[in-house]
Write a protein that holds these residues in place. Structure first.
Motif, PDB file in Angstrom:
ATOM      1  N   ARG A  82       0.869  -1.187   0.000  1.00  0.00           N
ATOM      2  CA  ARG A  82       0.000   0.000   0.000  1.00  0.00           C
ATOM      3  C   ARG A  82       0.898   1.226   0.000  1.00  0.00           C
ATOM      4  NH1 ARG A  82      -4.402   0.663   4.640  1.00  0.00           N
ATOM      5  NH2 ARG A  82      -5.696  -0.546   3.180  1.00  0.00           N
ATOM      6  N   VAL A  83       0.679   2.117  -0.951  1.00  0.00           N
ATOM      7  CA  VAL A  83       1.477   3.333  -1.096  1.00  0.00           C
ATOM      8  C   VAL A  83       0.766   4.510  -0.432  1.00  0.00           C
ATOM      9  CG1 VAL A  83       2.127   5.113  -2.773  1.00  0.00           C
ATOM     10  CG2 VAL A  83       2.784   2.750  -3.157  1.00  0.00           C
ATOM     11  N   LEU A  84       1.505   5.288   0.327  1.00  0.00           N
ATOM     12  CA  LEU A  84       1.038   6.599   0.792  1.00  0.00           C
ATOM     13  C   LEU A  84       1.972   7.650   0.231  1.00  0.00           C
ATOM     14  CD1 LEU A  84       1.387   9.167   2.903  1.00  0.00           C
ATOM     15  CD2 LEU A  84      -0.915   8.329   2.442  1.00  0.00           C
ATOM     16  N   THR A  85       1.410   8.632  -0.402  1.00  0.00           N
ATOM     17  CA  THR A  85       2.199   9.723  -0.954  1.00  0.00           C
ATOM     18  C   THR A  85       1.302  10.941  -1.073  1.00  0.00           C
ATOM     19  OG1 THR A  85       3.643  10.385  -2.800  1.00  0.00           O
ATOM     20  CG2 THR A  85       1.724   9.035  -3.343  1.00  0.00           C
ATOM     21  N   GLY A  86       1.832  12.068  -1.471  1.00  0.00           N
ATOM     22  CA  GLY A  86       1.006  13.270  -1.603  1.00  0.00           C
ATOM     23  C   GLY A  86       1.824  14.539  -1.653  1.00  0.00           C
ATOM     24  N   GLU A  87       1.118  15.652  -1.530  1.00  0.00           N
ATOM     25  CA  GLU A  87       1.739  16.972  -1.597  1.00  0.00           C
ATOM     26  C   GLU A  87       1.102  17.922  -0.600  1.00  0.00           C
ATOM     27  OE1 GLU A  87       3.116  15.193  -5.100  1.00  0.00           O
ATOM     28  OE2 GLU A  87       0.993  15.644  -4.850  1.00  0.00           O
ATOM     29  N   ARG A  88       1.860  18.969  -0.293  1.00  0.00           N
ATOM     30  CA  ARG A  88       1.253  20.128   0.356  1.00  0.00           C
ATOM     31  C   ARG A  88       0.657  20.997  -0.756  1.00  0.00           C
ATOM     32  NH1 ARG A  88       4.860  23.577   3.963  1.00  0.00           N
ATOM     33  NH2 ARG A  88       6.229  23.547   2.169  1.00  0.00           N
ATOM     34  N   PRO A  89      -0.616  21.369  -0.678  1.00  0.00           N
ATOM     35  CA  PRO A  89      -1.228  22.173  -1.742  1.00  0.00           C
ATOM     36  C   PRO A  89      -0.869  23.650  -1.620  1.00  0.00           C
ATOM     37  CG  PRO A  89      -2.865  21.661  -0.074  1.00  0.00           C
ATOM     38  CD  PRO A  89      -1.604  20.927   0.327  1.00  0.00           C
ATOM     39  N   THR A  90       0.383  23.970  -1.943  1.00  0.00           N
ATOM     40  CA  THR A  90       0.875  25.344  -1.845  1.00  0.00           C
ATOM     41  C   THR A  90       0.865  26.072  -3.187  1.00  0.00           C
ATOM     42  OG1 THR A  90       3.141  24.559  -2.132  1.00  0.00           O
ATOM     43  CG2 THR A  90       2.340  24.810   0.131  1.00  0.00           C
ATOM     44  N   GLY A  91       0.512  25.373  -4.249  1.00  0.00           N
ATOM     45  CA  GLY A  91       0.505  25.973  -5.584  1.00  0.00           C
ATOM     46  C   GLY A  91       0.300  24.881  -6.618  1.00  0.00           C
ATOM     47  N   ARG A  92       0.468  25.245  -7.873  1.00  0.00           N
ATOM     48  CA  ARG A  92       0.232  24.279  -8.947  1.00  0.00           C
ATOM     49  C   ARG A  92       1.339  23.216  -8.994  1.00  0.00           C
ATOM     50  NH1 ARG A  92      -0.763  27.747 -14.323  1.00  0.00           N
ATOM     51  NH2 ARG A  92       1.147  28.783 -13.582  1.00  0.00           N
ATOM     52  N   LEU A  93       0.962  21.998  -9.315  1.00  0.00           N
ATOM     53  CA  LEU A  93       1.956  20.944  -9.509  1.00  0.00           C
ATOM     54  C   LEU A  93       2.796  21.256 -10.744  1.00  0.00           C
ATOM     55  CD1 LEU A  93       0.036  17.618  -8.748  1.00  0.00           C
ATOM     56  CD2 LEU A  93       1.146  19.212  -7.176  1.00  0.00           C
ATOM     57  N   HIS A  94       4.067  20.865 -10.699  1.00  0.00           N
ATOM     58  CA  HIS A  94       4.975  21.190 -11.793  1.00  0.00           C
ATOM     59  C   HIS A  94       5.715  19.952 -12.272  1.00  0.00           C
ATOM     60  CE1 HIS A  94       8.036  21.047  -8.688  1.00  0.00           C
ATOM     61  NE2 HIS A  94       7.521  22.079  -8.057  1.00  0.00           N
ATOM     62  N   LEU A  95       6.639  20.132 -13.197  1.00  0.00           N
ATOM     63  CA  LEU A  95       7.367  19.002 -13.767  1.00  0.00           C
ATOM     64  C   LEU A  95       8.152  18.233 -12.708  1.00  0.00           C
ATOM     65  CD1 LEU A  95       6.560  20.366 -16.440  1.00  0.00           C
ATOM     66  CD2 LEU A  95       8.850  19.888 -17.297  1.00  0.00           C
ATOM     67  N   GLY A  96       8.635  18.937 -11.687  1.00  0.00           N
ATOM     68  CA  GLY A  96       9.334  18.255 -10.611  1.00  0.00           C
ATOM     69  C   GLY A  96       8.437  17.247  -9.911  1.00  0.00           C
ATOM     70  N   HIS A  97       7.182  17.632  -9.666  1.00  0.00           N
ATOM     71  CA  HIS A  97       6.228  16.700  -9.069  1.00  0.00           C
ATOM     72  C   HIS A  97       5.969  15.520 -10.011  1.00  0.00           C
ATOM     73  CE1 HIS A  97       4.887  20.505  -6.922  1.00  0.00           C
ATOM     74  NE2 HIS A  97       5.172  19.684  -5.936  1.00  0.00           N
ATOM     75  N   TYR A  98       5.770  15.838 -11.288  1.00  0.00           N
ATOM     76  CA  TYR A  98       5.405  14.782 -12.228  1.00  0.00           C
ATOM     77  C   TYR A  98       6.514  13.733 -12.346  1.00  0.00           C
ATOM     78  CZ  TYR A  98       4.160  12.247 -16.404  1.00  0.00           C
ATOM     79  OH  TYR A  98       3.875  11.228 -17.276  1.00  0.00           O
ATOM     80  N   PHE A  99       7.729  14.187 -12.666  1.00  0.00           N
ATOM     81  CA  PHE A  99       8.821  13.236 -12.872  1.00  0.00           C
ATOM     82  C   PHE A  99       9.340  12.679 -11.552  1.00  0.00           C
ATOM     83  CE2 PHE A  99       9.132  15.671 -16.896  1.00  0.00           C
ATOM     84  CZ  PHE A  99       8.962  14.602 -17.768  1.00  0.00           C
ATOM     85  N   GLY A 100       9.180  13.445 -10.481  1.00  0.00           N
ATOM     86  CA  GLY A 100       9.659  12.969  -9.189  1.00  0.00           C
ATOM     87  C   GLY A 100       8.776  11.920  -8.563  1.00  0.00           C
ATOM     88  N   THR A 101       7.429  12.112  -8.634  1.00  0.00           N
ATOM     89  CA  THR A 101       6.545  11.168  -7.935  1.00  0.00           C
ATOM     90  C   THR A 101       5.274  10.806  -8.693  1.00  0.00           C
ATOM     91  OG1 THR A 101       5.465  12.972  -6.721  1.00  0.00           O
ATOM     92  CG2 THR A 101       7.321  11.896  -5.639  1.00  0.00           C
ATOM     93  N   VAL A 102       4.651  11.749  -9.400  1.00  0.00           N
ATOM     94  CA  VAL A 102       3.324  11.481  -9.955  1.00  0.00           C
ATOM     95  C   VAL A 102       3.345  10.306 -10.942  1.00  0.00           C
ATOM     96  CG1 VAL A 102       1.443  12.407 -11.363  1.00  0.00           C
ATOM     97  CG2 VAL A 102       2.477  13.822  -9.582  1.00  0.00           C
ATOM     98  N   ARG A 103       4.288  10.303 -11.854  1.00  0.00           N
ATOM     99  CA  ARG A 103       4.308   9.200 -12.813  1.00  0.00           C
ATOM    100  C   ARG A 103       4.633   7.872 -12.131  1.00  0.00           C
ATOM    101  NH1 ARG A 103       9.739   9.599 -16.666  1.00  0.00           N
ATOM    102  NH2 ARG A 103      11.285   9.545 -14.996  1.00  0.00           N
TER     103      ARG A 103
END
Length: 349
Positions: free
Chosen positions: A26-47
């Motif tokens: 079971r994976v737990l992950t996420g973000e602090r909603p401080t602004g728009r998600l960017h390429l760092g989020h995508y390549f770092g964790t989202v994909r």
């Protein structure tokens, strides 16, 4: 061998275990909603989340709205940021039916775990955490109690649902290590309740922003996933490069050029060195145009899906209602186990 290198050395074996029996994880992950998600989020964790979910790994995603105020005086635009993040999750391929997406502030039982967990760590351990140390050095003000206990709050995020796999980049590895410590100490003191989660190092653990520093909303060096093609072109063209015509990959000596090369490489599944060789003596202008084309091509489908999803006015509410309901059920069950283990289940016969 340092902690990061040791963790990386275990990744092949961990990946094999996940692939052979994804239902165990079971994976737990996420973000602090401080602004728009960017390429760092995508390549770092989202994909990575999308990939794991595709394998059959259960996924829980927290939008840590309470943690926004760890280093900010206000949570302005929180609702908009939460909405935008969910649109990007779904556009990237997260399955809303198979993913629990929730907000911190909607799950009281999760946050209540912070109290017993705080009894298991020392102030020295908290101050040693890299995130806490960096904030203390950068803020120029006294460290708030919430910032000091931020690593323990993250431990509660992970352990409330008994997640045993956490995709992270290099910067967040210490948070997983502290979570393992909290789980181990709780189990030793009160009885076995929690798993010790494993860190899964993502394929792109460090994504530079357009100025060579870490890509960050606060630095203003990010390409947001929700940018239009024209907005992407504008922000890339503003990137500072240099007058040298020959394109080379040199992160220390040529941070702007190297950041663009890295961005283009991630978007084309190439390497910075290969792209530099291809561009040769094209100069900064050619590099920027190459990067613009790479980003816009890579995320064209994401943007189309996102625009379609945004047309449904009830989508975000539906996703959050379902996710918050599920997260509350899980958190309350875990908190009941914790109370029982600690001898605090006073309603028991």
């Amino acid at each position: 061998m340092d902690s990061f290198s040791a963790t990386v050395s275990r990744m092949a074996a961990l990946e094999a275990r996940v692939a052979s029996d994804p239902g165990r994880f079971r994976v737990l992950t996420g973000e602090r909603p401080t602004g728009r998600l960017h390429l760092g989020h995508y390549f770092g964790t989202v994909r990575e989340r999308v990939r794991l979910q595709g394998l059959g790994v259960e996924t829980v995603l927290v939008l840590a709205d309470y943690q926004v105020i760890t280093d900010r005086d206000t949570a302005d635009n929180g609702a908009t940021n939460v909405r935008d993040a969910i649109l990007d999750y779904l556009a990237a391929g997260m399955d809303r039916a198979a993913t629990t997406i929730f907000t911190h502030s909607s799950v009281p039982a999760l946050n209540q775990l912070l109290l017993p967990f705080l009894s298991l760590v020392t102030e020295v351990e908290l101050r040693r955490n890299p995130t806490v140390k960096a904030e203390l050095a950068a803020s120029g003000r006294s460290l708030s109690g919430l910032m000091l206990t931020y690593p323990v709050h993250q431990a509660a995020d992970i352990l409330f649902c008994k997640a045993n796999l956490v995709p992270v980049g290099k910067d967040n590895l210490p948070h997983v290590e502290l979570t393992r410590t909290v789980a181990r100490r709780f189990n030793d003191r009160f009885g076995a309740v929690f798993p010790e989660p494993e860190a899964l190092i993502t394929r792109a653990p460090e994504v530079p922003g357009l100025d060579g520093r870490k890509m960050s909303k606060s630095y203003g060096n990010a390409i947001a996933l929700s940018m239009t093609a024209d907005e992407t072109a504008a922000v890339v063209r503003r990137t500072l490069t240099d007058a040298e015509r020959r394109i080379t990959f040199d992160p220390t000596g040529r941070p702007g050029v190297s950041a663009l090369l890295t961005t283009a490489a991630l978007c084309t599944d190439s390497t910075p060195e290969a792209i530099a060789e291809e561009l040769g003596n094209g100069g900064g202008r050619a590099l920027k145009e190459f990067t613009i084309e790479a980003v816009n091509t890579r995320f064209a489908q994401h943007r189309r899906r996102r625009a379609e999803l945004a047309k449904d006015p009830g989508l975000i509410t539906d996703v959050l209602n379902a996710g918050n309901r599920r997260a509350n059920e899980v958190a309350e069950a875990t908190l009941d186990e914790v109370r029982a283990a600690m001898g605090m289940n006073y309603s028991a016969p």
